[in-house]
Design a protein around this motif. Structure first.
Motif, PDB file in Angstrom:
ATOM      1  N   ALA A   1       0.829  -1.217   0.000  1.00 33.77           N
ATOM      2  CA  ALA A   1       0.000   0.000   0.000  1.00 33.77           C
ATOM      3  C   ALA A   1       0.860   1.262   0.000  1.00 33.77           C
ATOM      4  N   THR A   2       1.913   1.289   0.841  1.00 36.78           N
ATOM      5  CA  THR A   2       2.766   2.487   0.884  1.00 36.78           C
ATOM      6  C   THR A   2       3.572   2.615  -0.400  1.00 36.78           C
ATOM      7  N   ILE A   3       3.912   1.473  -1.007  1.00 35.35           N
ATOM      8  CA  ILE A   3       4.638   1.510  -2.280  1.00 35.35           C
ATOM      9  C   ILE A   3       3.752   2.091  -3.368  1.00 35.35           C
ATOM     10  N   ALA A   4       2.520   1.609  -3.445  1.00 36.35           N
ATOM     11  CA  ALA A   4       1.583   2.076  -4.475  1.00 36.35           C
ATOM     12  C   ALA A   4       1.298   3.565  -4.343  1.00 36.35           C
ATOM     13  N   LYS A   5       1.313   4.065  -3.107  1.00 34.43           N
ATOM     14  CA  LYS A   5       1.052   5.488  -2.871  1.00 34.43           C
ATOM     15  C   LYS A   5       2.290   6.352  -3.079  1.00 34.43           C
ATOM     16  N   GLY A   6       3.439   5.721  -3.292  1.00 34.61           N
ATOM     17  CA  GLY A   6       4.672   6.481  -3.486  1.00 34.61           C
ATOM     18  C   GLY A   6       5.348   6.904  -2.203  1.00 34.61           C
ATOM     19  N   GLN A   7       4.875   6.393  -1.040  1.00 33.04           N
ATOM     20  CA  GLN A   7       5.462   6.776   0.246  1.00 33.04           C
ATOM     21  C   GLN A   7       6.814   6.106   0.490  1.00 33.04           C
ATOM     22  N   THR A   8       6.975   4.883  -0.020  1.00 34.87           N
ATOM     23  CA  THR A   8       8.209   4.133   0.213  1.00 34.87           C
ATOM     24  C   THR A   8       8.732   3.600  -1.121  1.00 34.87           C
ATOM     25  N   PRO A   9       9.276   4.464  -1.955  1.00 32.24           N
ATOM     26  CA  PRO A   9       9.714   4.036  -3.290  1.00 32.24           C
ATOM     27  C   PRO A   9      10.943   3.131  -3.305  1.00 32.24           C
ATOM     28  N   ILE A  10      11.657   3.057  -2.175  1.00 30.95           N
ATOM     29  CA  ILE A  10      12.794   2.136  -2.058  1.00 30.95           C
ATOM     30  C   ILE A  10      12.609   1.347  -0.766  1.00 30.95           C
ATOM     31  N   SER A  11      12.571   0.020  -0.877  1.00 28.88           N
ATOM     32  CA  SER A  11      12.296  -0.804   0.300  1.00 28.88           C
ATOM     33  C   SER A  11      13.296  -1.953   0.414  1.00 28.88           C
ATOM     34  N   ILE A  12      13.923  -2.045   1.589  1.00 28.62           N
ATOM     35  CA  ILE A  12      14.836  -3.154   1.873  1.00 28.62           C
ATOM     36  C   ILE A  12      14.004  -4.275   2.478  1.00 28.62           C
ATOM     37  N   ASP A  13      13.930  -5.397   1.773  1.00 27.86           N
ATOM     38  CA  ASP A  13      13.020  -6.465   2.173  1.00 27.86           C
ATOM     39  C   ASP A  13      13.513  -7.786   1.581  1.00 27.86           C
ATOM     40  N   TRP A  14      12.839  -8.872   1.906  1.00 30.41           N
ATOM     41  CA  TRP A  14      13.189 -10.170   1.324  1.00 30.41           C
ATOM     42  C   TRP A  14      12.959 -10.174  -0.176  1.00 30.41           C
ATOM     43  N   ASP A  15      13.796 -10.903  -0.898  1.00 31.34           N
ATOM     44  CA  ASP A  15      13.636 -10.955  -2.356  1.00 31.34           C
ATOM     45  C   ASP A  15      12.309 -11.597  -2.751  1.00 31.34           C
ATOM     46  N   PHE A  16      11.840 -12.603  -1.988  1.00 30.51           N
ATOM     47  CA  PHE A  16      10.581 -13.237  -2.374  1.00 30.51           C
ATOM     48  C   PHE A  16       9.392 -12.302  -2.218  1.00 30.51           C
ATOM     49  N   LEU A  17       9.489 -11.350  -1.284  1.00 28.07           N
ATOM     50  CA  LEU A  17       8.413 -10.369  -1.139  1.00 28.07           C
ATOM     51  C   LEU A  17       8.493  -9.311  -2.238  1.00 28.07           C
ATOM     52  N   ASN A  18       9.673  -8.763  -2.468  1.00 21.49           N
ATOM     53  CA  ASN A  18       9.806  -7.741  -3.513  1.00 21.49           C
ATOM     54  C   ASN A  18       9.438  -8.293  -4.891  1.00 21.49           C
ATOM     55  N   LEU A  19       9.855  -9.507  -5.186  1.00 20.22           N
ATOM     56  CA  LEU A  19       9.503 -10.117  -6.478  1.00 20.22           C
ATOM     57  C   LEU A  19       8.001 -10.378  -6.565  1.00 20.22           C
ATOM     58  N   GLY A  20       7.417 -10.798  -5.460  1.00 21.96           N
ATOM     59  CA  GLY A  20       5.976 -11.030  -5.438  1.00 21.96           C
ATOM     60  C   GLY A  20       5.191  -9.744  -5.600  1.00 21.96           C
ATOM     61  N   TYR A  21       5.672  -8.663  -4.978  1.00 23.82           N
ATOM     62  CA  TYR A  21       4.993  -7.371  -5.127  1.00 23.82           C
ATOM     63  C   TYR A  21       4.990  -6.930  -6.589  1.00 23.82           C
ATOM     64  N   ALA A  22       6.093  -7.152  -7.277  1.00 29.70           N
ATOM     65  CA  ALA A  22       6.173  -6.775  -8.695  1.00 29.70           C
ATOM     66  C   ALA A  22       5.088  -7.482  -9.497  1.00 29.70           C
ATOM     67  N   ASP A  23       4.888  -8.772  -9.233  1.00 33.97           N
ATOM     68  CA  ASP A  23       3.832  -9.523  -9.924  1.00 33.97           C
ATOM     69  C   ASP A  23       2.459  -8.948  -9.605  1.00 33.97           C
ATOM     70  N   GLN A  24       2.240  -8.633  -8.339  1.00 36.17           N
ATOM     71  CA  GLN A  24       0.940  -8.085  -7.921  1.00 36.17           C
ATOM     72  C   GLN A  24       0.648  -6.763  -8.616  1.00 36.17           C
ATOM     73  N   PHE A  25       1.635  -5.896  -8.654  1.00 31.93           N
ATOM     74  CA  PHE A  25       1.423  -4.584  -9.285  1.00 31.93           C
ATOM     75  C   PHE A  25       1.118  -4.731 -10.772  1.00 31.93           C
ATOM     76  N   ARG A  26       1.805  -5.661 -11.441  1.00 32.41           N
ATOM     77  CA  ARG A  26       1.540  -5.896 -12.866  1.00 32.41           C
ATOM     78  C   ARG A  26       0.132  -6.440 -13.085  1.00 32.41           C
ATOM     79  N   GLU A  27      -0.255  -7.384 -12.249  1.00 32.35           N
ATOM     80  CA  GLU A  27      -1.581  -7.994 -12.398  1.00 32.35           C
ATOM     81  C   GLU A  27      -2.701  -6.988 -12.167  1.00 32.35           C
ATOM     82  N   LYS A  28      -2.478  -6.061 -11.241  1.00 32.40           N
ATOM     83  CA  LYS A  28      -3.499  -5.061 -10.924  1.00 32.40           C
ATOM     84  C   LYS A  28      -3.433  -3.840 -11.840  1.00 32.40           C
TER      85      LYS A  28
END
Length: 381
Positions: free
Chosen positions: A245-272
């Motif tokens: 949610a914060t990524i989509a709103k532009g609040q956190t454009p750079i996030s240090i996180d697990w690769d499986f989460l960041n890769l999964g978020y990319a798929d979600q954003f594309r699908e939506k």
């Protein structure tokens, strides 16, 4: 004539002895099944059929802090419910590892405690030391690498990944790929973690990775704390928990996180069709991998369902569901050997160099104590 009668009597006695129960010959009798609440394996509970029947009778499984978009928990929960007819309740889906431990302690005797937990490695070890977890060996226990499990089977790692840097290329001109990059003035007000490292396993791993990138070690996490203190002082680091949610709103454009989460978020954003171009980099200057551990609550309100859930998430089906969301299953090597690994999903994993090493239990605990003691003061203001 006496001799044949004597032989006949001997044979009859031998046959009678052979037909007697094994226990009558001095062999160890088969142990009776134990109640699920004290069973240390499915066999101990009478076998998988008996364990499944007991779980179905309970009808429910209490869980906590399992977001559906985290390591494919949505698909795991749906698969478990469909396969066994046991309803999975998820309390506080966005909770932290510490929230899970707190729930075990606060509700251990009121029937509302989580039946199972999924936490960062140091949190699992802490829960075991506090006597909050029950020993239970899943069917695949012997296939889990020695360094990825508790010798008493109170916890064992299930899936993991690498610390990565996620970045929205639509809002950031040049995405960072290393921890050193994050010091650049162009990233002011843009760098975040997935939570508070004193409570969140993923954020804690981010600080550990930063330490390795800045002269620290598994024995010394302080350089990682100092790194974020520096980013906070120059305005690059913002203490806002990064979420989709914060990524989509532009609040956190750079996030240090697990690769499986960041890769999964990319798929979600594309699908939506979201206005986000989320990219993932695994920093070579702070390569840090870790697994998340599962365990059964010692005071589980649904002890059979808790143990059946463990069997499911450590089965080839459960492990491949993890892999489908870029999370590396702990049984990946064993599944490669026995042919049960989803090869197509495995090929989608990002390439990493070298073999990961992991901090020991003592090193993790020391690091946790350091973060708990120094983090707040370092990033305040």
């Amino acid at each position: 004539m006496p001799a044949p009668r004597l032989r006949t009597a001997f044979v009859a006695s031998f046959l009678a002895l052979a037909a007697a129960p094994l226990g009558a010959c001095g062999a160890k009798p088969v142990a009776a099944p134990r109640a699920p609440a004290v069973a240390t394996s499915a066999a101990d509970a009478g076998g998988m059929a008996a364990l499944t029947a007991a779980a179905k009778k309970e009808g429910s499984l209490n869980t906590i802090a399992l977001p559906r978009d985290w390591a494919n928990y949505g698909a795991l929960i749906d698969g478990f419910e469909k396969k066994y007819g046991v309803k999975v309740a998820v309390e506080n889906p966005e909770g932290t590892s510490q929230d899970e431990i707190n729930a075990l302690m606060e509700h251990r005797r009121d029937g509302r405690a989580p039946d199972v937990i999924d936490v960062g490695g140091s949190f699992a070890q802490s829960a075991a030391r506090q006597g909050l977890l029950a020993p239970y060996e899943v069917a695949a226990f012997d296939q889990i690498p020695k360094e990825q499990k508790d010798k008493h089977a109170r916890w064992y790692n299930n899936y993991g990944g690498y610390v990565s840097i996620g970045c929205d290329a639509k809002r950031v001109k040049t995405c960072p790929s290393t921890f050193a990059d994050l010091r650049k003035p162009e990233y002011k007000g843009q760098v975040s973690l997935n939570g508070d490292p004193t409570k969140s396993g993923s954020a804690f791993a981010g600080v550990y990775a930063a330490a390795l990138a800045n002269g620290g070690s598994f024995d010394d996490i302080q350089p990682g704390i100092d790194f974020f203190a520096e980013l906070r002082k120059n305005g690059n680091f913002i203490p806002v928990e990064s979420t989709p949610a914060t990524i989509a709103k532009g609040q956190t454009p750079i996030s240090i996180d697990w690769d499986f989460l960041n890769l999964g978020y990319a798929d979600q954003f594309r699908e939506k069709g979201a206005d986000v171009d989320w990219r993932t980099a695994i920093p070579f200057d702070g390569s840090f991998a870790e697994y998340y551990a599962n365990g059964v609550s010692k005071e589980a309100p649904h002890p059979a369902a808790a143990r059946l859930w463990q069997e499911y998430v450590f089965s080839p089906e459960g492990q491949n569901i993890r892999l489908g969301a870029y999370a590396r299953p702990v049984l990946m090597d064993a599944m490669k050997k026995d042919g049960t690994l989803d090869k197509a999903a495995a090929e989608n994993l990002p390439t990493v160099e070298g073999t990961p090493t992991f901090p020991t239990e003592e090193q993790r605990e020391k690091a946790r104590e350091t973060v708990n003691r120094n983090w707040a003061a370092a990033v305040s203001g």
